[in-house]
Design an enzyme around this catalytic site. Structure first.
Site, mmCIF file in Angstrom:
data_model
loop_
_atom_site.group_PDB
_atom_site.id
_atom_site.type_symbol
_atom_site.label_atom_id
_atom_site.label_comp_id
_atom_site.label_asym_id
_atom_site.label_seq_id
_atom_site.Cartn_x
_atom_site.Cartn_y
_atom_site.Cartn_z
ATOM 1 N N LYS A 50 0.837 -1.202 0.000
ATOM 2 C CA LYS A 50 0.000 0.000 0.000
ATOM 3 C C LYS A 50 0.876 1.258 0.000
ATOM 4 C CE LYS A 50 -1.768 1.777 4.045
ATOM 5 N NZ LYS A 50 -1.451 3.219 4.131
ATOM 6 N N ASN A 51 1.889 1.251 0.851
ATOM 7 C CA ASN A 51 2.697 2.463 0.985
ATOM 8 C C ASN A 51 3.667 2.664 -0.179
ATOM 9 O OD1 ASN A 51 1.338 2.999 3.291
ATOM 10 N ND2 ASN A 51 3.014 2.514 4.696
ATOM 11 N N CYS A 59 -5.555 8.240 8.977
ATOM 12 C CA CYS A 59 -5.670 7.484 10.224
ATOM 13 C C CYS A 59 -5.649 8.431 11.421
ATOM 14 C CB CYS A 59 -4.479 6.556 10.364
ATOM 15 S SG CYS A 59 -4.715 4.988 9.565
ATOM 16 N N ARG A 81 -0.330 14.736 13.226
ATOM 17 C CA ARG A 81 0.687 14.413 12.219
ATOM 18 C C ARG A 81 0.945 15.645 11.364
ATOM 19 N NH1 ARG A 81 -1.382 8.774 9.693
ATOM 20 N NH2 ARG A 81 0.754 8.465 9.016
ATOM 21 N N LEU A 134 7.511 19.469 7.494
ATOM 22 C CA LEU A 134 8.720 19.103 6.751
ATOM 23 C C LEU A 134 8.469 19.123 5.247
ATOM 24 C CD1 LEU A 134 9.818 16.157 9.064
ATOM 25 C CD2 LEU A 134 10.786 18.456 8.981
ATOM 26 N N ASP A 170 3.968 0.604 12.012
ATOM 27 C CA ASP A 170 2.769 -0.004 11.424
ATOM 28 C C ASP A 170 2.565 -1.455 11.873
ATOM 29 O OD1 ASP A 170 2.158 2.321 10.140
ATOM 30 O OD2 ASP A 170 2.827 1.689 8.154
ATOM 31 N N ARG A 208 -8.769 -0.433 4.005
ATOM 32 C CA ARG A 208 -7.916 0.631 3.460
ATOM 33 C C ARG A 208 -6.570 0.071 3.031
ATOM 34 N NH1 ARG A 208 -6.491 4.886 7.301
ATOM 35 N NH2 ARG A 208 -5.050 5.113 5.599
HETATM 36 C C1 UD1 Z 1 4.182 6.807 6.287
HETATM 37 C C2 UD1 Z 1 3.282 5.619 6.060
HETATM 38 C C3 UD1 Z 1 2.677 5.156 7.370
HETATM 39 C C4 UD1 Z 1 3.777 4.898 8.397
HETATM 40 C C5 UD1 Z 1 4.726 6.077 8.512
HETATM 41 C C6 UD1 Z 1 5.931 5.796 9.389
HETATM 42 C C7 UD1 Z 1 2.451 5.982 3.813
HETATM 43 C C8 UD1 Z 1 1.290 6.299 2.944
HETATM 44 N N1 UD1 Z 1 2.217 5.997 5.147
HETATM 45 O O1 UD1 Z 1 3.367 7.858 6.808
HETATM 46 O O2 UD1 Z 1 1.937 3.964 7.124
HETATM 47 O O3 UD1 Z 1 3.197 4.663 9.665
HETATM 48 O O4 UD1 Z 1 5.218 6.435 7.204
HETATM 49 O O5 UD1 Z 1 6.617 4.678 8.953
HETATM 50 O O6 UD1 Z 1 3.532 5.674 3.344
HETATM 51 N N2 UD1 Z 1 6.219 14.449 10.826
HETATM 52 C C9 UD1 Z 1 6.383 15.762 11.156
HETATM 53 N N3 UD1 Z 1 6.346 16.687 10.146
HETATM 54 C C10 UD1 Z 1 6.171 16.352 8.842
HETATM 55 C C11 UD1 Z 1 6.015 14.995 8.521
HETATM 56 C C12 UD1 Z 1 6.036 14.061 9.536
HETATM 57 O O7 UD1 Z 1 6.551 16.108 12.316
HETATM 58 O O8 UD1 Z 1 6.155 17.233 7.984
HETATM 59 C C13 UD1 Z 1 6.204 13.436 11.901
HETATM 60 C C14 UD1 Z 1 4.861 12.724 12.003
HETATM 61 O O9 UD1 Z 1 3.945 13.469 12.759
HETATM 62 C C15 UD1 Z 1 5.246 11.431 12.666
HETATM 63 C C16 UD1 Z 1 6.642 11.145 12.080
HETATM 64 O O10 UD1 Z 1 7.119 12.403 11.577
HETATM 65 O O11 UD1 Z 1 5.339 11.585 14.039
HETATM 66 C C17 UD1 Z 1 6.671 10.130 10.968
HETATM 67 O O12 UD1 Z 1 5.851 10.551 9.908
HETATM 68 P P1 UD1 Z 1 6.143 10.194 8.381
HETATM 69 O O13 UD1 Z 1 7.414 9.392 8.294
HETATM 70 O O14 UD1 Z 1 6.050 11.433 7.590
HETATM 71 O O15 UD1 Z 1 4.924 9.258 8.054
HETATM 72 P P2 UD1 Z 1 3.901 9.353 6.850
HETATM 73 O O16 UD1 Z 1 4.648 9.618 5.591
HETATM 74 O O17 UD1 Z 1 2.762 10.199 7.214
#
Ligand code: UD1
Length: 411
Positions: free
Chosen positions: A19-20, A112, A117, A121, A300, A392
């Site tokens: 999925k990811n 989710c 979140r 960044l 996950d 999902r």
């Molecule tokens: C992706 C995955 C999700 C997985 C996660 C971590 C997809 C579609 N989803 O989510 O299933 O659980 O990686 O392996 O690929 N953060 C910030 N600022 C930002 C972005 C992120 O503070 O701009 C924080 C988030 O709040 C969180 C952490 O960084 O605490 C990790 O987030 P991130 O690696 O970005 O996860 P996703 O890409 O949302």
């Protein structure tokens, strides 16, 4: 979803495409005007939502069995709010739309319910590439004539931010370096897909990614990687049930952290080239687990592992370091008799002999999977409400669990 336990899972299953990996790859397809053909596309609702968004942006897509074709040109820079708010990954559209149209307008993402979140960044990175970003009536609006290649340092190796920036930089003018980039296999897969479209991305899978911007990307055909989280979920389910099974279409390297923890807990895991055999006969030994970015233990898999350890023979500790509030499943596992206490981002799980069936609620995708695992080991009927969350990200979970011998159905 109704699970009638206990049952020992036994048999073979085939893992679907990640999925990811498929979500960002679908989004990256909009970087080209030429046709894209993707194989083994899973029938999961997150994919359907992204397909709908892409269609709303003006691109035509057609699905034949598990092959997806899409082509056309973007004629809108504003993905519809009702679709965007349904999933956080829709924010990945920001970089590619901006790069193609010079402007993007997108509402703040949903997805989710696992805590706050932020997307700072993503925005910081796009601003570094030259975008002007504003907040207008709940929408994020970014504008830029042509993005410029730059050095970007991520304060945290965010998966989504790395992907967004890699896509935007792929068609920017000049060379970008993304430092402290995420290392996840899905990043490597996205880079391989963009390179198949004629992109020039180097170093994906290391913490510095070099992106040489190109003028134009062409069409491509691609088969994304198998889903390491789906594989880990079935491995954990088989181990939890005290059964034995063969997981096919998995890259063992991608599930190393999960395999290591299952082995430490007393399961037997043997790896083939693209398959894993798993069995558990002994008691479940307690574990200490800390979730971390790849190659650490995946967040996950945290909920599923907690369901497994709920029936361990001692006290386990799980520390969630990736997300702020990802213990929504704890309350539901407690309803089934699990002995779990949380303090902040740490959960202490004292193994109990039996879980008792109950009516529980899947608050998110992985919490739903955890409740299925708990239901398999309970003594009677566990009713999982809001099980659509499971759809999902898990293709045909009921059918796959049933094939492994679970007494499971949808009502
Ligand atoms: C992706 C995955 C999700 C997985 C996660 C971590 C997809 C579609 N989803 O989510 O299933 O659980 O990686 O392996 O690929 N953060 C910030 N600022 C930002 C972005 C992120 O503070 O701009 C924080 C988030 O709040 C969180 C952490 O960084 O605490 C990790 O987030 P991130 O690696 O970005 O996860 P996703 O890409 O949302």
């Amino acid at each position: 979803m109704i699970v009638n336990g206990p049952c020992k899972l036994q048999g073979e299953i085939e893992i679907s495409t990640s999925k990811n990996a498929i979500l960002p790859i679908l989004v990256a397809g909009i970087l080209s005007d030429e046709p894209i053909k993707l194989y083994r596309v899973p029938a999961i609702s997150d994919v359907f939502i992204i397909q709908e968004i892409i269609a709303a942006l003006g691109m035509a897509s057609e699905r034949k069995d598990d092959t997806l074709f899409f082509s056309g040109r973007l004629n809108s820079f504003s993905p519809p709010f009702e679709l965007v708010r349904q999933m956080r990954a829709s924010f990945l559209l920001m970089g590619p739309i901006l790069a193609r149209c010079g402007e993007v307008r997108i509402s703040l993402p949903g997805g989710c319910a696992i805590g706050n979140r932020p997307i700072d960044l993503h925005l910081k990175g796009l601003a570094a590439l030259g975008a002007e970003i504003e907040l207008e009536a709940g929408n994020i609006v970014a504008r830029s004539k042509r993005l410029q290649g730059r050095h970007i340092y991520l304060d945290y190796p965010s998966v989504g931010a790395t992907e967004n920036l890699m896509m935007a930089a792929a068609v920017a003018e000049g060379v970008s370096h993304i430092e402290n980039a995420a290392l996840e296999p899905e990043i490597v897969d996205l880079a391989s897909f963009i390179n198949k479209m004629g992109g020039r991305i180097f170093g994906a899978g290391t913490n510095v990614i070099r992106v040489e911007g190109v003028e134009k990307l062409h069409g491509a055909e691609y088969t994304p990687i198998p889903d390491r989280i789906e594989a880990g979920t079935y491995m954990t389910a088989i181990a939890a049930s005290g059964g034995e099974g063969l997981i096919r279409n998995v890259i063992p390297e991608h599930v190393k952290a999960v395999s290591a923890k299952l082995i430490e807990s007393g399961a037997r895991v043997s790896e083939g080239a693209r398959e894993i055999h798993i069995a558990r006969r002994r008691n479940i030994r307690p574990l200490y687990i800390k979730t971390l970015p790849y190659p650490g233990f995946p967040t996950d898999m945290q909920a599923q592992m907690m369901a497994y350890l709920s029936r361990g023979s001692g006290t386990s500790i799980i520390s969630e370091s990736v997300f702020e509030n990802r213990f929504m499943h704890v309350q539901e596992l407690q309803r089934m008799g699990a002995d779990i206490r949380t303090e902040g981002r740490t959960a202490v799980i004292r193994g109990v002999k039996h879980l008792s069936p109950a009516t529980v609620r899947a608050s998110d995708l992985r919490a739903g999977a955890a409740l299925v695992i708990a239901g398999l080991t309970g003594n009677g009927e566990t009713v999982i409400q809001e099980s659509e969350h499971i759809d999902r990200g898990y293709e045909n979970m009921v059918e796959k669990m049933y094939a492994l011998g679970a007494d499971i159905r949808r009502e």
